[in-house]
Design a protein around this motif. Structure first.
Motif: not given
Length: 240
Positions: A107, A131, A190, A94
């Motif tokens: 993660e 996320y 997501r 991200n």
């Protein structure tokens, strides 16, 4: 769009117009555009790569390292053989850019990291299974995928919002003794983008886009692109 170690530029018919390879690009999870540079995450290398959209070349790269609960930015030239090994410790997936720097998460980053051009620090801690976190208004906006919700957590308590994810079936696929890694399942949240200070778009498997109005805390629209539950929209980037 990334395919293996390639950055692909597609037309409206999803035909490949250009392909740019880089040995440090693998397992791309997110894209962000800032000042004519496309930033791409490379989870396999815990890296963010910069691609110059005018010169059509990779011109910047940074690996995120963690030691003794502190984070460090290691800059390197993505066009030379001086980058990191393909060891995934943080699962960087991200990235978002703004005037004050860059936000990064993954993660196992345990939260949203802030890179100010020199140093990396923890901006806000997030629950495991989060996320697409990004700074938003007075707080942070993120997909709480294990809890099946889109959340806006604000410094002003009355602004807090949570939207349930449609089709959410189970909380986790984490197994004892194995890496704490999620795999897509129906209702897996997501992909996330803010279109304004009240309208946001989020993704959920199977490949569905949801439009939310946070002031009224309502989901006001949706479109499904696929019925395959394993297909997930990893990143949503608005074209401004």
């Amino acid at each position: 769009m990334s395919s293996g170690r390639d950055l692909l530029r597609l037309n409206s018919n999803l035909e490949t117009l250009e392909k740019h390879e880089n040995p440090y690009l693998a397992d791309c999870g997110a894209l962000a555009v800032w000042h004519r540079t496309l930033y791409v995450t490379s989870a396999s290398n815990d890296c963010v790569l910069g691609f110059d959209l005018q010169d059509n070349r990779f011109n910047w790269a940074m690996q995120v390292q963690r030691k003794n609960f502190k984070y460090k930015a290691m800059l390197f030239n993505p066009c030379k053989d001086e980058g990191p090994l393909g060891i995934n410790k943080l699962g960087i997936n991200n990235v978002s850019c703004f005037t004050g720097g860059m936000h990064i998460s993954g993660e196992h980053t345990q939260g949203l990291l802030h890179y100010n051009g020199e140093k990396i620090r923890m901006s806000v801690e997030l629950p495991f299974g989060s996320y697409n976190a990004k700074a938003f208004r007075n707080g942070v906006l993120f997909n709480d995928s294990l809890a099946g919700a889109l959340r806006y957590s604000s410094r002003i308590e009355t602004e807090d919002r949570a939207r349930p994810v449609p089709g959410f079936e189970r909380k986790t696929c984490v197994q004892e003794g194995l890496s704490r890694e999620l795999t897509p399942f129906p209702g897996f949240a997501r992909g996330l983008a803010a279109l304004s200070d009240s309208i946001v778009v989020s993704g959920v498997s199977p490949a569905t886009l949801l439009v939310h109005e946070l002031q009224s805390n309502e989901t006001i629209g949706s479109v499904t692109l696929s019925q395959n539950a394993s297909e997930v929209i990893h990143s949503i980037t608005p074209v401004l």
